[in-house]
Design a protein around this motif. Structure first.
Motif, PDB file in Angstrom:
ATOM      1  N   SER A 141       0.969  -1.329  -0.005  1.00  0.00           N
ATOM      2  CA  SER A 141       0.026  -0.036   0.027  1.00  0.00           C
ATOM      3  C   SER A 141       0.841   1.253  -0.143  1.00  0.00           C
ATOM      4  CB  SER A 141      -0.874   0.078   1.186  1.00  0.00           C
ATOM      5  OG  SER A 141      -1.788   1.102   1.436  1.00  0.00           O
ATOM      6  N   LEU A 142       1.999   1.360   0.921  1.00  0.00           N
ATOM      7  CA  LEU A 142       2.742   2.550   1.019  1.00  0.00           C
ATOM      8  C   LEU A 142       3.789   2.675  -0.475  1.00  0.00           C
ATOM      9  CD1 LEU A 142       4.587   1.972   4.449  1.00  0.00           C
ATOM     10  CD2 LEU A 142       2.850   3.852   3.809  1.00  0.00           C
ATOM     11  N   LEU A 143       3.763   1.509  -1.061  1.00  0.00           N
ATOM     12  CA  LEU A 143       4.522   1.750  -2.375  1.00  0.00           C
ATOM     13  C   LEU A 143       3.521   1.862  -3.782  1.00  0.00           C
ATOM     14  CD1 LEU A 143       7.122  -1.089  -1.671  1.00  0.00           C
ATOM     15  CD2 LEU A 143       7.716   1.471  -2.105  1.00  0.00           C
ATOM     16  N   LYS A 144       2.335   2.106  -3.310  1.00  0.00           N
ATOM     17  CA  LYS A 144       1.441   1.831  -4.217  1.00  0.00           C
ATOM     18  C   LYS A 144       1.282   1.026  -5.197  1.00  0.00           C
ATOM     19  CE  LYS A 144       0.934   7.093  -3.736  1.00  0.00           C
ATOM     20  NZ  LYS A 144       0.958   8.384  -4.561  1.00  0.00           N
ATOM     21  N   LYS A 145       2.019  -0.091  -4.829  1.00  0.00           N
ATOM     22  CA  LYS A 145       2.307  -1.454  -5.751  1.00  0.00           C
ATOM     23  C   LYS A 145       2.891  -1.180  -7.127  1.00  0.00           C
ATOM     24  CE  LYS A 145      -1.911  -3.767  -3.966  1.00  0.00           C
ATOM     25  NZ  LYS A 145      -3.339  -4.314  -4.263  1.00  0.00           N
ATOM     26  N   GLN A 146       3.947  -0.450  -6.745  1.00  0.00           N
ATOM     27  CA  GLN A 146       4.698   0.098  -8.096  1.00  0.00           C
ATOM     28  C   GLN A 146       6.202  -0.040  -7.748  1.00  0.00           C
ATOM     29  OE1 GLN A 146       3.970   4.241  -8.849  1.00  0.00           O
ATOM     30  NE2 GLN A 146       2.266   3.500 -10.313  1.00  0.00           N
ATOM     31  N   LEU A 147       6.926  -0.767  -8.967  1.00  0.00           N
ATOM     32  CA  LEU A 147       8.235  -1.059  -8.875  1.00  0.00           C
ATOM     33  C   LEU A 147       8.721  -0.028 -10.043  1.00  0.00           C
ATOM     34  CD1 LEU A 147       8.537  -4.933  -8.572  1.00  0.00           C
ATOM     35  CD2 LEU A 147       8.523  -3.137  -6.858  1.00  0.00           C
ATOM     36  N   ILE A 148       9.582   0.936  -9.696  1.00  0.00           N
ATOM     37  CA  ILE A 148      10.132   1.807 -10.692  1.00  0.00           C
ATOM     38  C   ILE A 148      11.320   1.373 -11.410  1.00  0.00           C
ATOM     39  CG2 ILE A 148      10.748   4.431 -11.123  1.00  0.00           C
ATOM     40  CD1 ILE A 148       8.060   3.965  -9.855  1.00  0.00           C
ATOM     41  N   GLY A 149      11.009   1.273 -12.857  1.00  0.00           N
ATOM     42  CA  GLY A 149      11.943   0.560 -13.798  1.00  0.00           C
ATOM     43  C   GLY A 149      12.585   1.551 -14.441  1.00  0.00           C
ATOM     44  N   ILE A 150      13.404   1.114 -15.630  1.00  0.00           N
ATOM     45  CA  ILE A 150      13.912   2.019 -16.774  1.00  0.00           C
ATOM     46  C   ILE A 150      13.387   1.481 -17.870  1.00  0.00           C
ATOM     47  CG2 ILE A 150      16.072   2.176 -15.263  1.00  0.00           C
ATOM     48  CD1 ILE A 150      17.613  -0.019 -16.894  1.00  0.00           C
ATOM     49  N   GLU A 151      14.381   1.396 -19.022  1.00  0.00           N
ATOM     50  CA  GLU A 151      13.924   1.228 -20.357  1.00  0.00           C
ATOM     51  C   GLU A 151      13.308  -0.489 -20.488  1.00  0.00           C
ATOM     52  OE1 GLU A 151      17.109   4.258 -20.241  1.00  0.00           O
ATOM     53  OE2 GLU A 151      16.957   2.134 -19.626  1.00  0.00           O
ATOM     54  N   PRO A 152      12.190  -0.499 -21.278  1.00  0.00           N
ATOM     55  CA  PRO A 152      11.690  -2.019 -21.551  1.00  0.00           C
ATOM     56  C   PRO A 152      12.908  -2.642 -22.526  1.00  0.00           C
ATOM     57  CG  PRO A 152      10.367  -0.320 -22.671  1.00  0.00           C
ATOM     58  CD  PRO A 152      11.176   0.439 -22.013  1.00  0.00           C
ATOM     59  N   GLY A 153      12.911  -4.055 -22.102  1.00  0.00           N
ATOM     60  CA  GLY A 153      13.997  -4.720 -22.709  1.00  0.00           C
ATOM     61  C   GLY A 153      15.365  -4.610 -22.190  1.00  0.00           C
ATOM     62  N   ALA A 154      15.498  -3.881 -21.233  1.00  0.00           N
ATOM     63  CA  ALA A 154      16.805  -3.725 -20.505  1.00  0.00           C
ATOM     64  C   ALA A 154      16.994  -5.225 -19.505  1.00  0.00           C
ATOM     65  CB  ALA A 154      17.071  -2.507 -19.524  1.00  0.00           C
ATOM     66  N   GLY A 155      18.228  -5.790 -19.560  1.00  0.00           N
ATOM     67  CA  GLY A 155      18.346  -6.850 -18.607  1.00  0.00           C
ATOM     68  C   GLY A 155      17.897  -6.976 -17.211  1.00  0.00           C
ATOM     69  N   ILE A 156      17.861  -5.722 -16.607  1.00  0.00           N
ATOM     70  CA  ILE A 156      17.429  -5.808 -15.461  1.00  0.00           C
ATOM     71  C   ILE A 156      16.031  -5.914 -15.339  1.00  0.00           C
ATOM     72  CG2 ILE A 156      17.445  -3.235 -15.028  1.00  0.00           C
ATOM     73  CD1 ILE A 156      18.435  -3.313 -12.282  1.00  0.00           C
ATOM     74  N   MET A 157      15.293  -5.202 -16.399  1.00  0.00           N
ATOM     75  CA  MET A 157      13.764  -5.012 -16.443  1.00  0.00           C
ATOM     76  C   MET A 157      13.276  -6.481 -16.589  1.00  0.00           C
ATOM     77  SD  MET A 157      12.589  -2.148 -15.828  1.00  0.00           S
ATOM     78  CE  MET A 157      11.007  -1.894 -16.894  1.00  0.00           C
ATOM     79  N   MET A 158      14.170  -7.354 -17.455  1.00  0.00           N
ATOM     80  CA  MET A 158      13.564  -8.799 -17.697  1.00  0.00           C
ATOM     81  C   MET A 158      13.691  -9.613 -16.384  1.00  0.00           C
ATOM     82  SD  MET A 158      14.895  -9.631 -21.568  1.00  0.00           S
ATOM     83  CE  MET A 158      16.598  -8.952 -21.505  1.00  0.00           C
ATOM     84  N   ALA A 159      15.043  -9.384 -15.764  1.00  0.00           N
ATOM     85  CA  ALA A 159      15.086  -9.901 -14.346  1.00  0.00           C
ATOM     86  C   ALA A 159      13.723  -9.592 -13.493  1.00  0.00           C
ATOM     87  CB  ALA A 159      16.326  -9.671 -13.786  1.00  0.00           C
ATOM     88  N   THR A 160      13.600  -8.420 -13.344  1.00  0.00           N
ATOM     89  CA  THR A 160      12.346  -7.886 -12.439  1.00  0.00           C
ATOM     90  C   THR A 160      11.009  -8.358 -12.840  1.00  0.00           C
ATOM     91  OG1 THR A 160      13.771  -5.815 -12.070  1.00  0.00           O
ATOM     92  CG2 THR A 160      11.224  -6.008 -11.603  1.00  0.00           C
ATOM     93  N   GLU A 161      10.798  -8.706 -14.291  1.00  0.00           N
ATOM     94  CA  GLU A 161       9.651  -9.378 -14.393  1.00  0.00           C
ATOM     95  C   GLU A 161       9.642 -10.808 -13.904  1.00  0.00           C
ATOM     96  OE1 GLU A 161       9.660  -8.884 -18.738  1.00  0.00           O
ATOM     97  OE2 GLU A 161       8.960  -6.935 -18.775  1.00  0.00           O
ATOM     98  N   LYS A 162      10.734 -11.505 -14.012  1.00  0.00           N
ATOM     99  CA  LYS A 162      10.897 -12.844 -13.653  1.00  0.00           C
ATOM    100  C   LYS A 162      10.617 -12.744 -11.901  1.00  0.00           C
ATOM    101  CE  LYS A 162      14.006 -16.737 -13.284  1.00  0.00           C
ATOM    102  NZ  LYS A 162      15.102 -17.585 -13.608  1.00  0.00           N
ATOM    103  N   ALA A 163      11.340 -11.815 -11.347  1.00  0.00           N
ATOM    104  CA  ALA A 163      11.096 -11.759  -9.898  1.00  0.00           C
ATOM    105  C   ALA A 163       9.617 -11.449  -9.613  1.00  0.00           C
ATOM    106  CB  ALA A 163      12.020 -10.396  -9.172  1.00  0.00           C
ATOM    107  N   ILE A 164       8.941 -10.825 -10.287  1.00  0.00           N
ATOM    108  CA  ILE A 164       7.494 -10.441  -9.908  1.00  0.00           C
ATOM    109  C   ILE A 164       6.649 -11.986  -9.894  1.00  0.00           C
ATOM    110  CG2 ILE A 164       5.199  -9.608 -10.976  1.00  0.00           C
ATOM    111  CD1 ILE A 164       6.735  -7.232 -11.835  1.00  0.00           C
ATOM    112  N   GLN A 165       7.135 -12.794 -10.987  1.00  0.00           N
ATOM    113  CA  GLN A 165       6.484 -14.160 -10.939  1.00  0.00           C
ATOM    114  C   GLN A 165       7.113 -14.838 -10.030  1.00  0.00           C
ATOM    115  OE1 GLN A 165       4.352 -15.072 -13.153  1.00  0.00           O
ATOM    116  NE2 GLN A 165       4.327 -12.808 -14.286  1.00  0.00           N
ATOM    117  N   GLU A 166       8.428 -14.947  -9.599  1.00  0.00           N
ATOM    118  CA  GLU A 166       8.990 -15.668  -8.727  1.00  0.00           C
ATOM    119  C   GLU A 166       8.477 -15.640  -7.293  1.00  0.00           C
ATOM    120  OE1 GLU A 166      11.011 -18.668  -9.067  1.00  0.00           O
ATOM    121  OE2 GLU A 166      10.608 -18.453 -11.259  1.00  0.00           O
ATOM    122  N   TYR A 167       8.282 -14.149  -7.033  1.00  0.00           N
ATOM    123  CA  TYR A 167       7.996 -13.973  -5.563  1.00  0.00           C
ATOM    124  C   TYR A 167       6.530 -13.642  -5.416  1.00  0.00           C
ATOM    125  CZ  TYR A 167      13.091 -13.563  -4.326  1.00  0.00           C
ATOM    126  OH  TYR A 167      14.271 -13.706  -4.126  1.00  0.00           O
TER     127      TYR A 167
END
Length: 293
Positions: A141-167
């Motif tokens: 709730s405090l975070l407004k359910k947001q993770l602030i990312g960078i450019e789509p397609g960046a490796g860290i963005m793909m890893a974060t998409e995976k983290a969303i699923q894994e966690y």
């Protein structure tokens, strides 16, 4: 005697013409001495690519064209030869998918920087320690359910998409932006002591400017410590031997990179920050360009 004088005069004129031709040829060759560097607009890669550009131009006489692209096109450009080199490959994890796709069409010169890291980062004042804590109702709730990312397609963005699923963070939105926009959002929240989670990596000036921490990643989604590698197109060693030799030797530290990044963040242009760093680190630069003839 007059004939001998005319003959000598003719030889002198011929010699002058030949010298001019040689000088013109050398000048023409220098004018054609160009190279293309691909990079992504991350603070770390802006710093490293501008330093490489400065060395190529001031020490080796190249005209450098910088190609700002996203991560995918950066790798593709090296593979298809539309770019000559890049110093921005995060391996073995962040850019692993691009390496798998293009490894047969590129030349990996190895790491130019050791000790990098990626993950989800938060201000140290936030009372959470692990990515798993993001599932707590109050935290979400405090975070407004947001993770602030960078450019789509960046490796860290793909890893974060995976983290969303894994966690199990499916209620969260991964906000796409840019490296600069993410850092500004973080700085704004930090100044106001507000909660925020960003896709972070080191080296980055934000870790020098703010007290931040990585969230623990017990599932290992983001991998461990990484390296930044230098990649070049096939054939560069034959086409531009001196540039290849320098790129093969180019290696610096996270502190080196941080010095350039902080200078840029504090208002210097990337070009001026790179020039100042190269001037202040002459011994290291000389080792990079030694025996490149």
């Amino acid at each position: 005697m007059q004939g001998v004088f005319l003959l000598r005069k003719w030889y002198l004129l011929l010699s002058i013409v030949m010298v001019i031709a040689v000088l013109a040829g050398c000048s023409g060759n220098k004018g054609n001495k160009s190279i293309k560097l691909a990079y992504v607009a991350w603070d770390s890669e802006i710093a490293s690519t501008n330093v490489v550009k400065e060395v190529l131009e001031s020490k080796l006489g190249y005209k450098v064209e910088m190609l700002q692209v996203d991560a995918g096109p950066m790798w593709a450009g090296i593979a298809d030869g539309s770019a000559d080199a890049m110093v921005a490959a995060w391996l073995p994890s962040t850019h692993s998918s691009y390496l798998d796709k293009y490894k047969s069409n590129i030349v990996d010169l190895g790491p130019n920087l050791n000790g990098t890291k990626i993950g989800l980062a938060v201000p140290a004042y936030m009372d959470i320690k692990s990515i798993e804590d993001l599932n707590k109702t109050e935290t979400a709730s405090l975070l407004k359910k947001q993770l602030i990312g960078i450019e789509p397609g960046a490796g860290i963005m793909m890893a974060t998409e995976k983290a969303i699923q894994e966690y199990g963070l499916k209620s969260y939105t991964l906000v796409e932006s840019s490296s600069a926009a993410m850092a500004q959002e973080l700085l704004k929240a930090y100044d106001n002591k507000q909660p925020i989670v960003v896709t972070g990596w080191t080296p980055h000036w934000m870790f020098a400017k703010m007290d931040l921490k990585y969230l623990d990643d017990p599932k290992g989604v983001y991998g461990g410590d990484e390296q930044i590698h230098t990649l070049v197109r096939k054939g560069l060693q034959e086409d531009k031997k001196d540039a290849y030799a320098f790129l093969d030797r180019f290696e610096w530290t996270p502190d080196d990179m941080a010095n350039v990044m902080v200078a840029i963040q504090e208002g210097k242009s990337p070009e001026d920050a790179a020039k100042d760093w190269v001037k202040a680190n002459a011994d290291k630069v000389d080792r990079w360009v030694k025996s490149t003839d």
